[in-house]
Design an enzyme around this catalytic site. Sequence first.
Site, PDB file in Angstrom:
ATOM      1  N   HIS A 208       0.804  -1.235   0.000  1.00  0.00           N
ATOM      2  CA  HIS A 208       0.000   0.000   0.000  1.00  0.00           C
ATOM      3  C   HIS A 208       0.831   1.277   0.000  1.00  0.00           C
ATOM      4  O   HIS A 208       0.277   2.376  -0.006  1.00  0.00           O
ATOM      5  CB  HIS A 208      -0.967   0.022   1.188  1.00  0.00           C
ATOM      6  CG  HIS A 208      -0.282   0.211   2.516  1.00  0.00           C
ATOM      7  ND1 HIS A 208       0.257  -0.824   3.226  1.00  0.00           N
ATOM      8  CD2 HIS A 208      -0.042   1.326   3.235  1.00  0.00           C
ATOM      9  CE1 HIS A 208       0.794  -0.376   4.330  1.00  0.00           C
ATOM     10  NE2 HIS A 208       0.643   0.936   4.365  1.00  0.00           N
TER      11      HIS A 208
HETATM   12  C1  UD1 Z   1      -2.294   5.395   5.685  1.00  0.00           C
HETATM   13  C2  UD1 Z   1      -1.059   5.942   6.371  1.00  0.00           C
HETATM   14  C3  UD1 Z   1       0.060   4.915   6.338  1.00  0.00           C
HETATM   15  C4  UD1 Z   1      -0.389   3.573   6.879  1.00  0.00           C
HETATM   16  C5  UD1 Z   1      -1.672   3.141   6.169  1.00  0.00           C
HETATM   17  C6  UD1 Z   1      -2.186   1.902   6.841  1.00  0.00           C
HETATM   18  C7  UD1 Z   1      -0.673   8.374   6.181  1.00  0.00           C
HETATM   19  C8  UD1 Z   1       0.108   9.396   5.471  1.00  0.00           C
HETATM   20  N1  UD1 Z   1      -0.549   7.132   5.691  1.00  0.00           N
HETATM   21  O1  UD1 Z   1      -1.959   5.190   4.315  1.00  0.00           O
HETATM   22  O2  UD1 Z   1       1.135   5.359   7.138  1.00  0.00           O
HETATM   23  O3  UD1 Z   1       0.617   2.624   6.657  1.00  0.00           O
HETATM   24  O4  UD1 Z   1      -2.657   4.174   6.298  1.00  0.00           O
HETATM   25  O5  UD1 Z   1      -3.118   1.226   6.088  1.00  0.00           O
HETATM   26  O6  UD1 Z   1      -1.349   8.665   7.130  1.00  0.00           O
HETATM   27  N2  UD1 Z   1      -9.207   4.438   1.104  1.00  0.00           N
HETATM   28  C9  UD1 Z   1     -10.460   3.857   0.970  1.00  0.00           C
HETATM   29  N3  UD1 Z   1     -11.117   3.488   2.101  1.00  0.00           N
HETATM   30  C10 UD1 Z   1     -10.609   3.663   3.359  1.00  0.00           C
HETATM   31  C11 UD1 Z   1      -9.349   4.271   3.471  1.00  0.00           C
HETATM   32  C12 UD1 Z   1      -8.665   4.651   2.343  1.00  0.00           C
HETATM   33  O7  UD1 Z   1     -10.956   3.675  -0.134  1.00  0.00           O
HETATM   34  O8  UD1 Z   1     -11.268   3.277   4.343  1.00  0.00           O
HETATM   35  C13 UD1 Z   1      -8.466   4.810  -0.130  1.00  0.00           C
HETATM   36  C14 UD1 Z   1      -8.791   6.202  -0.655  1.00  0.00           C
HETATM   37  O9  UD1 Z   1      -8.733   6.155  -2.029  1.00  0.00           O
HETATM   38  C15 UD1 Z   1      -7.605   6.999  -0.102  1.00  0.00           C
HETATM   39  C16 UD1 Z   1      -6.469   6.012  -0.163  1.00  0.00           C
HETATM   40  O10 UD1 Z   1      -7.068   4.765   0.160  1.00  0.00           O
HETATM   41  O11 UD1 Z   1      -7.353   8.143  -0.874  1.00  0.00           O
HETATM   42  C17 UD1 Z   1      -5.328   6.305   0.784  1.00  0.00           C
HETATM   43  O12 UD1 Z   1      -5.797   6.443   2.120  1.00  0.00           O
HETATM   44  P1  UD1 Z   1      -4.934   7.291   3.178  1.00  0.00           P
HETATM   45  O13 UD1 Z   1      -5.514   7.148   4.509  1.00  0.00           O
HETATM   46  O14 UD1 Z   1      -4.709   8.676   2.664  1.00  0.00           O
HETATM   47  O15 UD1 Z   1      -3.508   6.620   3.114  1.00  0.00           O
HETATM   48  P2  UD1 Z   1      -3.099   5.096   3.250  1.00  0.00           P
HETATM   49  O16 UD1 Z   1      -2.418   4.678   1.994  1.00  0.00           O
HETATM   50  O17 UD1 Z   1      -4.250   4.294   3.724  1.00  0.00           O
HETATM   51  N1  UDP Z   2      -3.882  -6.090   8.429  1.00  0.00           N
HETATM   52  C1  UDP Z   2      -5.143  -6.659   8.510  1.00  0.00           C
HETATM   53  N2  UDP Z   2      -5.812  -6.942   7.352  1.00  0.00           N
HETATM   54  C2  UDP Z   2      -5.279  -6.699   6.124  1.00  0.00           C
HETATM   55  C3  UDP Z   2      -3.990  -6.130   6.048  1.00  0.00           C
HETATM   56  C4  UDP Z   2      -3.322  -5.817   7.220  1.00  0.00           C
HETATM   57  O1  UDP Z   2      -5.650  -6.896   9.602  1.00  0.00           O
HETATM   58  O2  UDP Z   2      -5.951  -6.982   5.115  1.00  0.00           O
HETATM   59  C5  UDP Z   2      -3.162  -5.748   9.672  1.00  0.00           C
HETATM   60  C6  UDP Z   2      -1.783  -6.347   9.802  1.00  0.00           C
HETATM   61  O3  UDP Z   2      -1.849  -7.667  10.313  1.00  0.00           O
HETATM   62  C7  UDP Z   2      -1.117  -5.376  10.754  1.00  0.00           C
HETATM   63  C8  UDP Z   2      -1.708  -4.052  10.340  1.00  0.00           C
HETATM   64  O4  UDP Z   2      -2.930  -4.360   9.663  1.00  0.00           O
HETATM   65  O5  UDP Z   2      -1.503  -5.636  12.098  1.00  0.00           O
HETATM   66  C9  UDP Z   2      -0.754  -3.335   9.433  1.00  0.00           C
HETATM   67  O6  UDP Z   2      -1.392  -2.264   8.849  1.00  0.00           O
HETATM   68  P1  UDP Z   2      -0.955  -1.643   7.463  1.00  0.00           P
HETATM   69  O7  UDP Z   2      -0.133  -2.597   6.707  1.00  0.00           O
HETATM   70  O8  UDP Z   2      -2.185  -1.116   6.836  1.00  0.00           O
HETATM   71  O9  UDP Z   2      -0.090  -0.368   7.918  1.00  0.00           O
HETATM   72  P2  UDP Z   2       1.424  -0.186   8.359  1.00  0.00           P
HETATM   73  O10 UDP Z   2       1.716  -1.168   9.420  1.00  0.00           O
HETATM   74  O11 UDP Z   2       2.269  -0.367   7.150  1.00  0.00           O
HETATM   75  O12 UDP Z   2       1.471   1.216   8.823  1.00  0.00           O
END
Ligand code: UD1
Ligand code: UDP
Length: 373
Positions: A208
């Site tokens: 991601h």
């Molecule tokens: C965010 C965090 C990242 C973390 C990740 C965990 C920041 C800068 N990034 O990244 O550190 O590792 O979460 O998963 O805070 N979206 C949906 N539904 C949702 C959420 C997101 O469709 O419920 C889509 C939207 O298109 C959105 C994109 O995902 O624009 C990115 O979401 P965003 O929260 O901005 O960043 P993440 O990549 O999720």
């Molecule tokens: N995770 C989950 N379901 C998924 C993907 C990740 O429960 O489909 C959990 C994973 O086991 C870990 C956490 O989400 O506990 C990690 O989150 P993510 O990878 O979104 O963010 P990051 O750790 O990179 O910030």
Amino acid sequence: MSRSLNVTTVLGARPQFIKAAPVLHELARRGHRSVLIHTGQHYDHGMSAVFFDELDIPAPQHNLEVGSRSHGAMTAHIMTKLEPLLLESKPDVVLVFGDTNSTLAAALVACKLRLTVAHVEAGLRSYNREMPEEHNRVVADHVSDLLFCPTPTAVANLAKEGIERGVHLVGDTMVDALHYGRDQAGRGPRTLERLDVAARSYILTTLHRPYLTDVPQALGDVLSALGKVGKTVLFPCHPRTRLRLEESGLELPANVRLLEPVGYLDMVQLTASAALVVTDSGGLQKEAFVLGVPCVTVRPETEWVETVALGWNRVVGHDPQAIVDAACRDGWPKEAPPRVYGEGHAAVEIVARLASSMPALAEPSAKALADMK
Ligand code: UD1
Ligand code: UDP
């Protein structure tokens, strides 16, 4: 000396629900007053509500419904909506987790209100300013009064930046969550049966990070490598990544099974029984390590340097040949991994240290709040 505390916790994204659950349980167990604010950064059921259900997290008192926006707009929107709530709840401490935009926004607002800020998972560094998380964690650490570090490396990273006061080495709350998750998962969904896969027959992948998802060439590199690893690849797909896959029109190799994001209990089972994890996730690298599952990290570097030093994690970037080589080469450790992220008692340590630190820290914060009226 300790007393009952008034704690406001601000969460917004998937990994934060997991990191915070053990601390929220411990705050409740110790009888502290706890207010939970969800920023709404993640909002799909599979990215948010499922974790509240499975980890038994109480419903938040407030949801700021920030939704998806640019980094600046998201941070600003959270700050604007959070400020009046903190002025109203007058917490002794504002608790933030990890390194998302929700972490940054909450830490900044709380600091500007002269509230005590406590940062859980302090001191992590990738030293890569291309990552939004690196800005978030550096700023959060520098405005925090209490810094709860998972490892000695994190403590040392803070010391290099001159942060030594209020630093506590407590272990990692994700390990606490993992203990809970393994226990619950045994009674929960039969994930492997449902997906019709045998233990150790598959590779588990998550992707991601924008550096991969937002660059079609890089995403294509990783997909092409996954096509050559010789096993089924289960790929619970973050909504950001699904969107980018659709936009780019990249083809999935035949052995890659794209899934919706899965709940935590499914994820714990899928990780524990995988032959290998291939990921750019911070949390998943660490969970694979704790569960003794080898990991190939498709990033240029990692914050979780212990996993690499101990031989459980190969950090290779997105070069397809490097990914295939790392995934297919043997030589993974034979012994169980040492418990460098703690024994699963981080939440108990954090709450105990919050309670014992607070009388000294709370006084100026309360005065500053009164002055702002
Ligand atoms: C965010 C965090 C990242 C973390 C990740 C965990 C920041 C800068 N990034 O990244 O550190 O590792 O979460 O998963 O805070 N979206 C949906 N539904 C949702 C959420 C997101 O469709 O419920 C889509 C939207 O298109 C959105 C994109 O995902 O624009 C990115 O979401 P965003 O929260 O901005 O960043 P993440 O990549 O999720
Ligand atoms: N995770 C989950 N379901 C998924 C993907 C990740 O429960 O489909 C959990 C994973 O086991 C870990 C956490 O989400 O506990 C990690 O989150 P993510 O990878 O979104 O963010 P990051 O750790 O990179 O910030």
